[in-house]
Design an enzyme around this catalytic site. Structure first.
Site, PDB file in Angstrom:
ATOM      1  N   HIS B 142       0.836  -1.206   0.000  1.00  0.00           N
ATOM      2  CA  HIS B 142       0.000   0.000   0.000  1.00  0.00           C
ATOM      3  C   HIS B 142       0.871   1.256   0.000  1.00  0.00           C
ATOM      4  O   HIS B 142       0.656   2.172  -0.804  1.00  0.00           O
ATOM      5  CB  HIS B 142      -0.935   0.000   1.210  1.00  0.00           C
ATOM      6  N   GLU B 209      -8.832  -2.494   6.229  1.00  0.00           N
ATOM      7  CA  GLU B 209      -7.896  -2.601   7.346  1.00  0.00           C
ATOM      8  C   GLU B 209      -8.423  -3.618   8.351  1.00  0.00           C
ATOM      9  O   GLU B 209      -9.575  -4.037   8.300  1.00  0.00           O
ATOM     10  CB  GLU B 209      -7.740  -1.243   8.057  1.00  0.00           C
ATOM     11  N   ASP B 241     -11.550   2.191   7.010  1.00  0.00           N
ATOM     12  CA  ASP B 241     -11.115   3.570   7.255  1.00  0.00           C
ATOM     13  C   ASP B 241     -11.574   4.450   6.085  1.00  0.00           C
ATOM     14  O   ASP B 241     -10.793   4.801   5.200  1.00  0.00           O
ATOM     15  CB  ASP B 241      -9.585   3.579   7.382  1.00  0.00           C
TER      16      ASP B 241
END
Lengths: 423, 423
Positions: B142, B209, B241
């Site tokens: 990421h 997440e 998130d």
């Protein structure tokens, strides 16, 4: 005018002319004594006023207060009762303590023994449970100083800085009350020419800030406008945002400050209400370019609060290192709160929102050692002949603040913290 | 081995082979029904197990539990009892529900009516009060993807990234439970060629997440080592998130994400204990360069948890946009917690620490629309013929996750949230 703010009032109790706790102040806090549990208090002169005792003795008759609301180790439940109740309680305390009071406390020694405690003999506790803590970055001078040091004069302010009050979430759990010692934090740092290393921070700093405390919650999705903000703010405290510059420098890109800050943030124990600060409102800086409509505001939203920072050595020598003023802030607290909630983020009673370092326009008014010593290039001379680039073990950092006008002084007392060696 | 983890166990209750809630799972949550208040629960198959009812009926005899500990709208007080108590309670639930149970619930229809509720008929609530919330940034893939997009391939990872688990403080108040709708946030954004503007976010994104929940508090100044971390962690949840990329892009320099994130973060309602995840531990990626001693660890600290993200349109069409795995994380939860406390920052039961977006190594395993569509340049094709660069009003974002090994499945259920128009 709020009755308790009447400048003509004086107290039947002795209040020194330079006391922060005049009858026009009447802040709120939490205290305990060796003999009893935590409870809510106000302050006048060098006396703590036990609000639980006043309540028990019937002095708040006519004000709707739940039983036991002052017998608590936080003010949150009291604050949650709302602005009309805070005002009524503060006005009543003023009526009880004013020179021409008709309440019995003035004449009843046994009641006084139950209600009044010498400030020097009590322990002040953290006054609120802080649900969430946010730190802004609202002093143009501070942002410019730091930006100049790290990116040069031309790129000192980031492009977004004059368009929105930049802020970030901080750590709520490590907010501590004045008088709590702070161990020098350990962490990971990296010198320019070396591999990352682990050890005690070598660049321990303070940041001169003030913080406001939320007095009225919202629901997720709600916005608070700049016009509504006053009614959502209970009061303010002095705030020292301890900063480990070497840890911060290595960790903060790209997601912001984290462990360089989260080891401790210190606040003064007395919350001075926004009501008590009302007479000290002043106009803020002209904002140019014009801000978006949701950040525009009416009226005076800055405060003339004189601020001073001292370093006291272990040997007892003190050196003033900064004299600044809350009025220098570019972004005011109404704008901060309106911005914080523009996306619908919910706020809760007890939330704390700090200003960011409050630096003034000139040398001598900078609110951190980073700026005062200009990254360590201009050390501060101490009375004992030593010098400081950053804080040393044994140093106490003390921030004081007060407003004064036409013979009325409303102050915050101090926030004090001593640096202890790494644990 | 923890008794409740015995793969040979089955339940006298019907549990589908593909159920996340096998007898080897037994997660903890908070639920309520139309008829009664919030209370603690576990889950098996498609049934919710009322822990307050089990306690009332005497099933926890021999385990020291305060009266009313399960009659609460959070699990915090239960979690604060400590690891030996969580283990004893989970083992007992397993003993009550296992096929060869000698406890009376198996045979007493009246007790079953008091204890068991169809999952489809109850409302799940936020399982913990989150004191402080931290978000890490621990997926190399990421961080590399985002870095490549914004700074080019050569400068994709920041210099600090492989030396410490980068993290930042998030907003605790706006953490919501699965099923809570999310209004598209408003805020300030700036297109490259235009002045700053105010309005609804146009680039609404999710982030895949997972988060762990603190089970044991510390005092300010304490450190938790990587070896001690397991005993401080209660369990894990799925975490979305939500991110407004246009707000985030304009605000985040230099102090990190703020309003681009704080409008909402969604979690799954069942906390799967670290104990239940024990059999699914796997080795993490080799860390090169070697990390500092305080970040070194022993044993397998990653988890093989299969993760999937679906977008469901208002019309009911679903498209899987990501298949990833928790095991990809470069920094494990023990390292995250050791780093978080290295400066003495205190942690509290209920604190939530999220992983950061969990992207895998290949296209199809990226954990945000930003990466999946590579900043909108590769839109996702939906079954109904429309396409998505980012999330649209009416879309539901669903994350699911489970571990599976040798016939045993331990899953998290889902975290679901629907995007509503700006409020």
């Amino acid at each position: 005018m709020i009755a308790a703010n009447d400048p003509a009032r004086s107290s039947w109790l002795n209040v020194a002319a330079d006391s922060d706790f005049s009858i026009q102040n009447l802040p709120f806090g939490i205290f305990k004594t060796a003999a009893s549990d935590a409870r809510a208090a106000s302050a006048i002169g060098d006396q703590v006023v036990d609000l639980a005792a006043l309540h028990r003795l019937g002095f708040f008759e006519g004000i709707e207060l739940p039983e036991g609301v002052f017998e608590s180790d936080t003010l949150n439940d009291f604050i949650a009762l709302g602005q009309p109740v805070w005002r009524a309680v503060r006005d009543r305390i003023s009526d009880i303590l004013k020179s021409d009071s008709t309440y019995s406390l003035k004449d009843e020694a046994s009641q006084q023994a139950e209600v009044l405690f010498p400030m020097a003999e009590v322990e002040m506790l953290l006054p609120v449970y802080v649900r969430d803590y946010t730190d802004f970055y609202s002093s143009e001078e501070h942002a410019t100083n730091v930006g100049t040091m790290f990116r040069g004069k031309e790129n000192a302010l980031m492009p977004n800085w004059k368009h929105l009050p930049v802020g970030y979430h901080g750590r709520a759990s490590s907010i501590i009350v004045s008088g709590t010692d702070v161990h020098r934090p350990k962490g990971q740092t990296k010198a320019d020419d070396a591999d990352p290393a682990y050890g005690p921070s070598r660049l321990l700093d303070f940041e001169l800030e003030m913080a406001f405390i939320i007095g009225k919650s919202t629901t997720l999705g709600d916005q608070v406008t700049t016009g509504e903000a006053d009614a959502h703010i209970f009061g303010m405290v002095l705030f020292n945002d301890w900063s480990a510059r070497d840890i911060q420098k290595w960790e903060y890109v790209p997601l912001g400050p984290f462990l360089g800050k989260s080891f401790a943030s210190s606040i003064s124990p007395w919350i001075v209400t926004l009501d008590a600060l009302e007479p000290f409102r002043v106009a803020g800086p002209v904002q140019q370019p014009a801000v978006l409509p949701y950040l525009q505001y009416e009226g005076d939203k800055n405060f003339d609060i004189q601020l001073e920072v001292d370093i006291e050595t272990a040997g007892g020598d003190a050196q003033t290192v900064c004299v600044s003023n809350h009025k220098h802030l570019y972004w005011n607290i109404n704008q901060q709160l309106a911005h914080h909630t523009v996306n619908g983020c919910n706020i809760n009673v007890g939330d704390m929102m700090a200003s960011g370092t409050i630096s003034g326009p000139a040398e001598g008014s900078y609110g951190s050692m980073l700026e005062i010593t200009w990254r360590g290039t201009k050390p501060v001379q101490m009375p004992d002949g030593t010098e400081r680039k950053f804080l040393q073990d044994g140093d106490s950092l003390v921030i004081r603040g007060f407003s004064q006008k036409e013979g009325v002084r409303v102050g915050f007392g101090e926030v004090r913290g001593k640096v202890l060696p790494t644990k």
